[in-house]
Scaffold this motif. Structure first.
Motif, PDB file in Angstrom:
ATOM      1  N   PHE A 152      93.398 -99.405  12.701  1.00  0.00           N
ATOM      2  CA  PHE A 152      93.818 -99.258  11.314  1.00  0.00           C
ATOM      3  C   PHE A 152      95.322 -99.506  11.172  1.00  0.00           C
ATOM      4  CE2 PHE A 152      95.741 -96.316   8.225  1.00  0.00           C
ATOM      5  CZ  PHE A 152      95.275 -96.889   7.054  1.00  0.00           C
ATOM      6  N   MET A 153      96.139 -98.886  12.037  1.00  0.00           N
ATOM      7  CA  MET A 153      97.594 -98.974  11.882  1.00  0.00           C
ATOM      8  C   MET A 153      98.137-100.344  12.297  1.00  0.00           C
ATOM      9  SD  MET A 153      98.904 -95.182  13.124  1.00  0.00           S
ATOM     10  CE  MET A 153      98.034 -95.261  14.686  1.00  0.00           C
ATOM     11  N   LYS A 154      97.595-100.926  13.325  1.00  0.00           N
ATOM     12  CA  LYS A 154      98.167-102.160  13.851  1.00  0.00           C
ATOM     13  C   LYS A 154      97.507-103.411  13.267  1.00  0.00           C
ATOM     14  CE  LYS A 154      99.461-104.389  18.193  1.00  0.00           C
ATOM     15  NZ  LYS A 154      99.455-104.278  19.673  1.00  0.00           N
ATOM     16  N   HIS A 155      96.187-103.320  12.981  1.00  0.00           N
ATOM     17  CA  HIS A 155      95.456-104.514  12.559  1.00  0.00           C
ATOM     18  C   HIS A 155      94.795-104.377  11.189  1.00  0.00           C
ATOM     19  CE1 HIS A 155      95.917-106.049  16.672  1.00  0.00           C
ATOM     20  NE2 HIS A 155      95.496-104.865  17.108  1.00  0.00           N
ATOM     21  N   GLY A 156      94.854-103.197  10.582  1.00  0.00           N
ATOM     22  CA  GLY A 156      94.270-103.017   9.256  1.00  0.00           C
ATOM     23  C   GLY A 156      92.751-103.047   9.247  1.00  0.00           C
ATOM     24  N   LEU A 157      92.131-102.661  10.341  1.00  0.00           N
ATOM     25  CA  LEU A 157      90.667-102.675  10.416  1.00  0.00           C
ATOM     26  C   LEU A 157      90.152-101.254  10.259  1.00  0.00           C
ATOM     27  CD1 LEU A 157      90.277-105.095  13.472  1.00  0.00           C
ATOM     28  CD2 LEU A 157      90.429-105.662  11.052  1.00  0.00           C
ATOM     29  N   GLU A 158      90.269-100.728   9.061  1.00  0.00           N
ATOM     30  CA  GLU A 158      89.954 -99.314   8.861  1.00  0.00           C
ATOM     31  C   GLU A 158      88.467 -99.001   9.029  1.00  0.00           C
ATOM     32  OE1 GLU A 158      91.029 -98.215   4.955  1.00  0.00           O
ATOM     33  OE2 GLU A 158      90.107 -99.938   3.986  1.00  0.00           O
ATOM     34  N   HIS A 159      87.618 -99.969   8.854  1.00  0.00           N
ATOM     35  CA  HIS A 159      86.183 -99.691   8.954  1.00  0.00           C
ATOM     36  C   HIS A 159      85.626-100.051  10.330  1.00  0.00           C
ATOM     37  CE1 HIS A 159      86.586-103.898   7.797  1.00  0.00           C
ATOM     38  NE2 HIS A 159      85.415-104.124   8.359  1.00  0.00           N
ATOM     39  N   TYR A 160      86.468-100.462  11.265  1.00  0.00           N
ATOM     40  CA  TYR A 160      86.010-100.829  12.604  1.00  0.00           C
ATOM     41  C   TYR A 160      86.012 -99.596  13.497  1.00  0.00           C
ATOM     42  CZ  TYR A 160      85.927-105.904  11.950  1.00  0.00           C
ATOM     43  OH  TYR A 160      85.624-107.165  11.553  1.00  0.00           O
ATOM     44  N   ASP A 161      84.953 -98.812  13.420  1.00  0.00           N
ATOM     45  CA  ASP A 161      84.863 -97.577  14.194  1.00  0.00           C
ATOM     46  C   ASP A 161      83.813 -97.706  15.289  1.00  0.00           C
ATOM     47  OD1 ASP A 161      86.746 -96.264  12.639  1.00  0.00           O
ATOM     48  OD2 ASP A 161      85.229 -95.681  11.147  1.00  0.00           O
ATOM     49  N   VAL A 162      84.106 -97.107  16.438  1.00  0.00           N
ATOM     50  CA  VAL A 162      83.146 -97.050  17.534  1.00  0.00           C
ATOM     51  C   VAL A 162      82.122 -95.965  17.215  1.00  0.00           C
ATOM     52  CG1 VAL A 162      82.844 -96.571  19.994  1.00  0.00           C
ATOM     53  CG2 VAL A 162      84.844 -97.846  19.200  1.00  0.00           C
ATOM     54  N   PRO A 163      80.827 -96.232  17.362  1.00  0.00           N
ATOM     55  CA  PRO A 163      79.822 -95.188  17.106  1.00  0.00           C
ATOM     56  C   PRO A 163      80.076 -93.954  17.950  1.00  0.00           C
ATOM     57  CG  PRO A 163      78.774 -97.327  17.331  1.00  0.00           C
ATOM     58  CD  PRO A 163      80.208 -97.521  17.703  1.00  0.00           C
ATOM     59  N   ALA A 164      79.680 -92.803  17.423  1.00  0.00           N
ATOM     60  CA  ALA A 164      79.956 -91.530  18.083  1.00  0.00           C
ATOM     61  C   ALA A 164      79.320 -91.442  19.468  1.00  0.00           C
ATOM     62  CB  ALA A 164      79.448 -90.384  17.204  1.00  0.00           C
ATOM     63  N   GLU A 165      78.174 -92.134  19.682  1.00  0.00           N
ATOM     64  CA  GLU A 165      77.490 -92.063  20.968  1.00  0.00           C
ATOM     65  C   GLU A 165      78.321 -92.645  22.107  1.00  0.00           C
ATOM     66  OE1 GLU A 165      74.536 -92.343  17.627  1.00  0.00           O
ATOM     67  OE2 GLU A 165      76.279 -93.493  18.292  1.00  0.00           O
ATOM     68  N   PHE A 166      79.230 -93.593  21.775  1.00  0.00           N
ATOM     69  CA  PHE A 166      80.055 -94.238  22.795  1.00  0.00           C
ATOM     70  C   PHE A 166      81.534 -93.867  22.662  1.00  0.00           C
ATOM     71  CE2 PHE A 166      76.313 -96.869  22.316  1.00  0.00           C
ATOM     72  CZ  PHE A 166      75.982 -97.219  23.608  1.00  0.00           C
ATOM     73  N   ALA A 167      81.825 -92.916  21.801  1.00  0.00           N
ATOM     74  CA  ALA A 167      83.224 -92.605  21.489  1.00  0.00           C
ATOM     75  C   ALA A 167      83.965 -91.946  22.649  1.00  0.00           C
ATOM     76  CB  ALA A 167      83.286 -91.705  20.252  1.00  0.00           C
ATOM     77  N   ASP A 168      83.273 -91.285  23.570  1.00  0.00           N
ATOM     78  CA  ASP A 168      83.937 -90.548  24.645  1.00  0.00           C
ATOM     79  C   ASP A 168      84.185 -91.373  25.896  1.00  0.00           C
ATOM     80  OD1 ASP A 168      83.947 -88.292  23.043  1.00  0.00           O
ATOM     81  OD2 ASP A 168      82.017 -87.572  23.810  1.00  0.00           O
ATOM     82  N   PHE A 169      83.855 -92.648  25.899  1.00  0.00           N
ATOM     83  CA  PHE A 169      84.064 -93.473  27.090  1.00  0.00           C
ATOM     84  C   PHE A 169      85.562 -93.760  27.260  1.00  0.00           C
ATOM     85  CE2 PHE A 169      79.906 -94.907  28.620  1.00  0.00           C
ATOM     86  CZ  PHE A 169      79.081 -94.426  27.622  1.00  0.00           C
ATOM     87  N   PRO A 170      86.143 -93.464  28.437  1.00  0.00           N
ATOM     88  CA  PRO A 170      87.561 -93.783  28.680  1.00  0.00           C
ATOM     89  C   PRO A 170      87.796 -95.288  28.685  1.00  0.00           C
ATOM     90  CG  PRO A 170      86.726 -92.191  30.289  1.00  0.00           C
ATOM     91  CD  PRO A 170      85.536 -92.739  29.569  1.00  0.00           C
ATOM     92  N   THR A 171      88.913 -95.708  28.117  1.00  0.00           N
ATOM     93  CA  THR A 171      89.190 -97.135  27.961  1.00  0.00           C
ATOM     94  C   THR A 171      90.206 -97.634  28.979  1.00  0.00           C
ATOM     95  OG1 THR A 171      90.984 -96.803  26.380  1.00  0.00           O
ATOM     96  CG2 THR A 171      88.746 -96.941  25.504  1.00  0.00           C
ATOM     97  N   ILE A 172      90.133 -98.939  29.247  1.00  0.00           N
ATOM     98  CA  ILE A 172      91.137 -99.621  30.071  1.00  0.00           C
ATOM     99  C   ILE A 172      92.109-100.385  29.184  1.00  0.00           C
ATOM    100  CG2 ILE A 172      91.478-101.387  31.838  1.00  0.00           C
ATOM    101  CD1 ILE A 172      88.711-100.727  32.910  1.00  0.00           C
ATOM    102  N   GLY A 173      91.596-101.008  28.146  1.00  0.00           N
ATOM    103  CA  GLY A 173      92.424-101.787  27.233  1.00  0.00           C
ATOM    104  C   GLY A 173      91.611-102.259  26.054  1.00  0.00           C
ATOM    105  N   CYS A 174      92.278-102.881  25.096  1.00  0.00           N
ATOM    106  CA  CYS A 174      91.607-103.378  23.898  1.00  0.00           C
ATOM    107  C   CYS A 174      92.430-104.510  23.293  1.00  0.00           C
ATOM    108  CB  CYS A 174      91.394-102.264  22.881  1.00  0.00           C
ATOM    109  SG  CYS A 174      92.936-101.628  22.170  1.00  0.00           S
ATOM    110  N   ARG A 175      91.850-105.202  22.362  1.00  0.00           N
ATOM    111  CA  ARG A 175      92.566-106.241  21.619  1.00  0.00           C
ATOM    112  C   ARG A 175      91.769-106.568  20.364  1.00  0.00           C
ATOM    113  NH1 ARG A 175      91.397-112.373  23.746  1.00  0.00           N
ATOM    114  NH2 ARG A 175      89.197-112.109  24.342  1.00  0.00           N
ATOM    115  N   VAL A 176      92.410-107.254  19.424  1.00  0.00           N
ATOM    116  CA  VAL A 176      91.774-107.771  18.207  1.00  0.00           C
ATOM    117  C   VAL A 176      92.108-109.249  18.129  1.00  0.00           C
ATOM    118  CG1 VAL A 176      91.699-107.686  15.700  1.00  0.00           C
ATOM    119  CG2 VAL A 176      91.877-105.552  17.000  1.00  0.00           C
ATOM    120  N   PHE A 177      91.108-110.086  17.916  1.00  0.00           N
ATOM    121  CA  PHE A 177      91.323-111.529  17.861  1.00  0.00           C
ATOM    122  C   PHE A 177      90.418-112.135  16.801  1.00  0.00           C
ATOM    123  CE2 PHE A 177      87.918-110.690  20.824  1.00  0.00           C
ATOM    124  CZ  PHE A 177      86.971-111.682  20.576  1.00  0.00           C
TER     125      PHE A 177
END
Length: 257
Positions: A152-177
Motif C-alpha cells: 500500500f505505502m510503496k506501490h499503492g496496491l491497497e487491495h493486494y492482501d495475502v489470504p489469512a491462511e498463508f499470512a504467517d509464512f516467513p518471507t525472504i523477499g518480495c517485489r511488484v512488477f
C-alpha cells in the motif's frame, strides 16, 4: 515376321491372347498382337485356336452340368484380412493421423475443462517463478500477511492482501512488477519449501467490466511447477512451488478448514 524377334514378355502375352481382338483393352497385349500380326507362325496358331474353340462349342453340355457351373465359384476371391489391412502403408498413415488428431482434441478438451478466468496468467507466472532469483527481490524478513502495508505505502496496491491462511509464512523477499499487459503483479518468496506467492488482478468481462470470478481452488501446471489459485474481491492469489499437486494439497486443505 518371326515371333522369336519379340521380347519374352510379348511372347508370353501371345500364348494367352484371346481369339477375338474386339475387347482387348490391355495396351501391352494390343502391342504384342500388332507386332505378331504379320507372322505366319502366329497366324497358324490363331487358326488352330479358333478351330479348337469351334469344336468345343459344338460339344453339347448336359443341363445339370451347366447348372452346377453356374452356381459354383471356381476361383475363390481372396479375403482381405485385418492384418493385411493394418500393414497397408495408407491404412497405417490414416490410423496414425486419426490417433494424433484425437489426442490433440482430448488434450485441448481437458485443458478447457480445467481453465478458469486468469488461468493463462497463472501459467505465465509459474514460468516467472521458475526463473526468479533472490537477487531480483527486495529482501524482506517478515510475515507474508504484513506485506500488504508495504504494498500500500510503496506501490499503492491497497487491495493486494495475502489470504489469512498463508499470512504467517516467513518471507525472504518480495517485489511488484508489471506483466506484458501492464497489470501490477505482487510476488512474495517465503521460506516454506521456497514457496512463492503471487497476487494479480482477476480477469474482467471486456464489454461490461464485470469481475470474472470462480469458486474454490484451481490448479495450474507449467515447467515442473504447480500452482493453486483462488479469487477473492477481484484479486487472484496463487501459491506456487516446484513439484506436483500433492505437494501443495496439505496447505490447501488447511486453508479450507
Amino acid at each position: 515376321m518371326n515371333t522369336q524377334r519379340l521380347s519374352r514378355r510379348q511372347r508370353a502375352l501371345l500364348n494367352c491372347a484371346p481369339i477375338s481382338e474386339e475387347r482387348i483393352r490391355d495396351r501391352s497385349m494390343r502391342s504384342a498382337l500388332f507386332r505378331a500380326s504379320n507372322s505366319n507362325e502366329f497366324a497358324n496358331q490363331r487358326s488352330f485356336d479358333r478351330a479348337v474353340a469351334s469344336l468345343v462349342g459344338a460339344i453339347p453340355i448336359p443341363p445339370e452340368t451347366a447348372e452346377w457351373f453356374s452356381k459354383k465359384e471356381l476361383i475363390a476371391t481372396p479375403g482381405r484380412t485385418w492384418k493385411k489391412t493394418a500393414r497397408n502403408p495408407a491404412a497405417l498413415a490414416i490410423g496414425i493421423a486419426v490417433v494424433v488428431i484425437a489426442g490433440v482434441f482430448v488434450f485441448q478438451l481437458l485443458g478447457r475443462l480445467n481453465d478458469f478466468p486468469g488461468s493463462a496468467t497463472a501459467r505465465k507466472l509459474l514460468t516467472i517463478a521458475g526463473s526468479t532469483r533472490s537477487v531480483l527481490l527486495d529482501p524482506v524478513n517478515a510475515d507474508a500477511g504484513t506485506l500488504s502495508d508495504l504494498f500500500f505505502m510503496k506501490h499503492g496496491l491497497e487491495h493486494y492482501d495475502v489470504p489469512a491462511e498463508f499470512a504467517d509464512f516467513p518471507t525472504i523477499g518480495c517485489r511488484v512488477f508489471d506483466d506484458d499487459e501492464s497489470r501490477r503483479i505482487a510476488q512474495i518468496w517465503v521460506t516454506e519449501k521456497r514457496m512463492q506467492f503471487f497476487l494479480f488482478p482477476v480477469e474482467r468481462d471486456v464489454k461490461t467490466g464485470a469481475v470474472l470470478g470462480f469458486p474454490g481452488w484451481r490448479y495450474v501446471h507449467q515447467e515442473g511447477w504447480v500452482g493453486a489459485v483462488t479469487e477473492h474481491n477481484g484479486v487472484c492469489f496463487r501459491a506456487a512451488l516446484r513439484g506436483g499437486e500433492r505437494d501443495l494439497a496439505p496447505y490447501i486443505s488447511k486453508s479450507k478448514e
